[in-house]
Design an enzyme around this catalytic site. Structure first.
Site, PDB file in Angstrom:
ATOM      1  CG  ASP A 250      -0.128  -0.059   2.556  1.00 60.54           C
ATOM      2  OD1 ASP A 250       1.028  -0.287   2.370  1.00 60.54           O
ATOM      3  OD2 ASP A 250      -1.068   0.069   3.605  1.00 60.54           O
TER       4      ASP A 250
ATOM      5  N   PRO B 225       8.978  -6.763   0.843  1.00 56.16           N
ATOM      6  CG  PRO B 225       7.133  -8.032   1.777  1.00 56.16           C
ATOM      7  CD  PRO B 225       8.472  -8.423   1.576  1.00 56.16           C
TER       8      PRO B 225
END
Lengths: 716, 716
Positions: free
Chosen positions: A62, A373
């Site tokens: 995100d 990530p």
């Protein structure tokens, strides 16, 4: 419109419907939808399929870096993301003090100052996908929609046809799943939705079995003939596997948990991005999000991979992860009631050997590179891959650009992927390592080294340090072959010595060739409205020539501008010979000419002071008032000081070529028109120049239409 | 949800379905949809009807002044308008020179500098309506939708019930038209769509006849019982006529044409707003719009009203209007191929005697004031009427505010309408008049006087000079009765001398009581994100107390802040006694407390340095990180210097009450809590204070819920 089933151009193949499509996109994650956005914008016949039945509802990547936000803005919806996102302004570094207690050791801006008008932000991937889908629907008139629950079964490239621009050399057979077959299974066993089904710690359901199931239903298959295929199907990419390409690299033994929670805590920097190194309990990165959510990346020092190299997934629960966070944050307290999502992963860095097959099938995103990530790069790099590829495919499909430009996809993006992995490797090691107790503690990680890596890495992470090498799309010195990993990238159209290049680059020190065109405020000459100049470089598939015209009221300079424009507007110029323009009315439709001058706006008049090619007349809509800008003071928004910020001399000016993706292709002098011409001859398909007649005078204007000459304008 | 037909609360009345509704809005123009937006935002049961079958597709009013943009932004869609609109940056005044040839005599900014973060813009009314409709749908969950083709037939107020807050004293009978009956007729006879059917030069179709037609169909009627009705039904308002109210004022003999064209012209300022006075051919105002359109307001010196006071409409054609424009612009040339819309009107200025009946039926927009469209004020003032009325109705309907606040609608808005008309009168006279040849030409209009009026008028026109008088919503000295045109407006809760008032106003010289709260940049204390402070005052129906806390690290000042907060958080405080909050969780739900401090952000911590009432803890979402701001330097957006710009002392601070419409209600010292309390006692319904127990400790938190005490937070 291409739909599932028999299309106008389709037929039946062994009882299975057949259809043709310009581009088939496999996978509707960030890379796939970015590719689809370009296809919609450029009017291509495209389809995008995804094996899952639903879009993402929570969790997952995100982070939107500054460059990604610029890209979304160029597509027309950066404002939607910017409005809803949590803007990350500041990073706080926390390290153990002499007593082993964590304390704030530094504060740094999350986006390096001055690099972009937009800043690192966080927003749920599902919202970002929503904006993409709205945008794709708008520009494709609803003809491109994600087809969900569709699995590819086979892919074949007819090699004899790969050089034929009219052919559809790639054949993909598709199978249609039922809603139930396509739904991802929750593996974590908790009530909170988890992302384990996408984690590299777990194996996917068997796709072969799913495909076999579909054979029991009639009408569950289709054969698609595509000019191009883009595989955006993630780390376990079916497309990559089918092509027989490998990822190189390996997994580490570092295992991290991720949780999206609304924390109750006295930790003072919980709304900033924090990198927290505890003395003995591991590290944690916190990323504030919208709606009071915070994403926590938490090192799980207790969990180790077994002999097979994989960690035991049954050990990993939200409780285990959150307890690790509590230990790292001690003596601060943290608790939560709401957990939105959680997952865990094992850090591994891999990059694909090949990014394309015959420039007909391309791989993008996680399908060709994986990494941790935590660096917040997954979604960004994946989108940026297809932002690089999309316009190239679009222009080649429409016959505007030469197919050779497609080779630059691998040469440009594989280097970025390798850089990312190098950065990620170093960062993961420093971040997962135990902090050094003192200077003699050689096994510990030096916190000064960590900070330095963090700040450097941040520059990389914001996406603005990308610098593409030489090719027929970037005119700079160097070995295009080396840039292309030995693949046969077309060299620059002009061979340039380093000294020549440096001399030209010195004309615009703030506009480095190979990098993204930065944004400063300029005013529209005609109405005085302030614009961030980057807003005038939207992602519509056009190249742009930006003429820094300097002081247009200086007689000598005006002559230089007029001489440049005369060549630009000559019938032999690329501008009149590109494919797809529509005579005078479409003069700027493939290559737009934008001007920024440095005289005072009040002393200047559009029609009087600028040659017509810079503000052409179009039937029905009249003169173009959106092409000429000025570096002057605004009433309400201050002074952009664009010439100074771009490092361009206010008297002399310069000329810049900008690619459709806002990367700078060339910088030169007003006398260097031949290089501009050579650049476009090197990458675009130009119509032959056979007549001395100006194409505008000759034939392009239908009789009776209003033209410049149709109105007697006495410019005073 | 209220729908046409029998509702849950409805029945049958003589065979006609009946229903109840909080608010019925008649007319879906700019005033009506603004009212509906508030109703949606505040969760009321509302309906909005319009006699026409379609929304506006082109033409009509399209100027959005700075204040209107701020209002749209407070509702959540200012960005959509700002993105699509043409921003008007500069006004150019053109006047005859000594030879009678027009020349540019002045350039001025269209929005006075420093007054607003947004600037005058133009955008097609249909787009603005689209944004409203989307917003209304979103906030009402689709329950409020414009019901088109619905005519009101009768309106009755049951006077015995007007004081009863639970009653539905207004009964309106509705008739439903067919698509064909509801379609406006094109009267101009040209192929281009014209707006003559709304122009004051023409008579409307006979509505009585339409209503009679509906009697022939079954089910074409409904009886609605409403708590409140708002008549937004335009200059020929049926609601006004039915109430028997009059407009005062009269028509002039000045007739103007309006055309939206894409001009082909060598006039150099065609993309700026221009006021052009020709020597003998009349005047013209040009307003640039989106998509290269320009709106031209053109004085028709040839057309004069006849003895009846009305002009002969048959003479007025697009050709006649455009030829007048050509003469005014001579020696510049102008032509066009595309005309989007045209109309003509006769300038008339009128204002209603009454803006409401029993504070149960209200009139807004053109229904109570008409003026010349050229001032660009029609849509703005209409929207602003209902922006003033909507939250008042919402708070009264929900039992939060006292019904007496509804009297301020007339006292506040009628004065604005009268000011508008005074301005418009003067402006129309100066603009329609022949320019003076020289200083001795007493009959001509002095161009210096025109410029002065123009610049003054512009201040008015941008909507930011509105200054509301004393009432129970604005604590300032003066005669509330006089302010209310003699109507019985409730006086301020505190009687203040001019000297007292001036002393308090001096605490915040940039925040004038009665005017709109201006916007400067501040940073969020917790994450450092820069905010235009006005973005923190959204139109959600909440009052706000803004605490300028000053330097919170000064011991003396911190004590003052703590003392103020102790009173604010005491059980007897209005904050704990308003209707509709939900204990601690809803502590800020009716009156939100926002803080701006002046210490350095880096030295300050939210939990450590601010009393809990300023950043309350809520179940599930934790501490409030969006309440405390700081006047400090940002990384990327410079320094807002808010204390200096607001004229507040950085050590001492002050307290400001802001109404839900962003108007300033009171300014005072941190020691003046009693006046804050008195203000809210004067306008809100407060629960009785009967116990010494803190309501939070007492009863409002369900057992077992997470509370502040539920987590052991050691704030260090």
């Amino acid at each position: 419109m291409a739909t599932t089933g028999t299309s106008a151009t389709g037929g039946m193949n062994g009882g299975q419907p057949e259809s043709n499509v310009d581009v088939l996109i496999i996978g509707a994650g960030p890379a796939g939808i970015m590719a689809a956005a370009w296809m919609a914008r450029m009017g291509l016949k495209a389809r995008i399929i995804d094996k899952r039945s639903t879009k993402v509802f929570c969790g997952q990547a995100d982070g939107l870096n500054a460059r990604s936000l610029e890209m979304l803005d160029s597509l027309g919806f950066g404002d939607r993301a910017w409005k809803e996102a949590n803007h990350m302004i500041e990073i706080c570094l926390w390290n153990p003090d002499e007593n082993g207690i964590i304390r704030r050791s530094d504060r740094v801006p999350d986006t390096p100052v001055g690099l972009s008008r937009l800043q690192q932000s966080t927003l749920h991937q599902g919202r970002i996908e929503r904006f993409f889908l709205d945008n794709i629907k708008k520009y494709s008139n609803g003809t491109i929609q994600v087809e969900r629950g569709v699995l590819p079964e086979s892919l074949e490239i007819e090699q004899s046809k790969v050089e034929d621009q009219g052919a559809y050399p790639v054949t993909v057979k598709l199978r249609f799943l039922t809603e139930e077959e396509a739904a991802p299974k929750q593996l974590g066993g908790s009530k909170v939705s988890d992302g384990l089904f996408r984690s590299n710690l777990f194996q996917e359901a068997d796709e072969d079995a799913l495909i076999k199931q579909t054979y029991e239903r009639a009408g569950a298959g289709e054969t698609v003939h595509a000019k191009y295929v883009i595989g955006c199907d993630g780390a376990r990419s079916w497309t990559r596997t089918t092509l027989g390409f490998e990822l190189e690299g390996e997994a580490t033994d570092m295992i991290w948990g991720v949780m999206d929670v609304i924390p109750f805590t006295d930790f003072p920097d919980i709304r900033c991005r924090c990198a927290i190194h505890s003395a003995t309990h591991g590290s944690l990165m916190s990323i504030p999000r919208e709606n009071n959510l915070v994403r926590l990346y938490i090192q799980l020092v207790e969990v180790k991979p077994d002999a097979s190299g994989r960690a035991d997934r049954s050990k990993i629960t939200p409780e285990l992860i959150f307890n690790a966070a509590k230990r790292i944050l001690d003596p601060y307290k943290i608790d939560y009631e709401v957990c939105d999502w959680w997952t865990a992963y094992q850090i591994g860095q891999r990059v694909g050997t090949n990014f394309d097959a015959h420039q007909r099938v391309f791989l993008a995103g996680d399908a060709v590179h994986t990494h941790s990530p935590k660096a917040g790069q997954g979604m960004n790099i994946s989108m940026q891959d297809c932002y690089n590829l999309g316009w190239k495919l679009g222009l080649v499909c429409r016959g505007i650009a030469k197919p050779s430009i497609l080779k630059t996809y691998q040469s440009e993006r594989r280097r970025i992927a390798r850089d990312l992995i190098e950065f990620d490797n170093r960062f993961a090691r420093l971040f997962s390592g135990r902090p050094a107790k003192d200077i003699l503690d050689a096994e510990g990680v030096s916190m000064d080294e960590f900070k330095e890596a963090f700040v450097q890495g941040n520059m990389f992470a914001c996406g603005l340090s990308v610098n593409y090498g030489p090719s027929n799309l970037v005119l700079k010195p160097g070995d295009a072959g080396e840039q292309g990993d030995g693949s046969a990238v077309a060299p620059p159209a002009v061979t340039m010595s380093e000294a020549d290049f440096d001399r030209k680059q010195a004309l615009a020190t703030g506009i480095p060739v190979g990098m993204c065109f930065n944004s400063f405020q300029v005013l529209n000459q005609s109405d005085g409205r302030p614009w961030q100049f980057q807003k005038r470089l939207p992602a519509d598939g056009r190249f742009r020539v930006v003429l820094f015209a300097g002081n247009i009221h200086n007689t000598q300079q005006k002559k230089r501008v007029e001489a440049f424009c005369a060549k630009l507007d000559a019938p032999s110029s690329f501008l009149h010979r590109v494919v797809g323009n529509d005579g005078r009315d479409g003069l700027h439709s493939v290559v737009e000419i934008l001007t920024i001058h440095s005289a005072k706006r009040w002393d200047t008049e559009l029609l009087r002071d600028f040659p017509e090619v810079l503000r052409p007349f179009r039937r029905a809509t009249g003169w173009s008032y959106d092409k000429v800008y000025v570096d002057d003071v605004s009433y309400h928004e201050g002074f952009g000081d664009a010439y100074t910020n771009y490092g361009v001399d206010k008297k002399r000016g310069c000329v810049v070529i900008v690619r459709p993706d806002q990367y700078v292709a060339w910088v030169g002098d007003l006398e260097d028109f031949d290089e501009v011409q050579a650049y476009f001859e090197g990458c675009l398909v130009l119509k032959e120049y056979t007549t001395g007649l100006h194409p505008y005078v000759a034939a392009d204007v239908p009789e009776g239409a209003a033209t410049t000459d149709g109105i007697s304008i006495a410019v005073r």
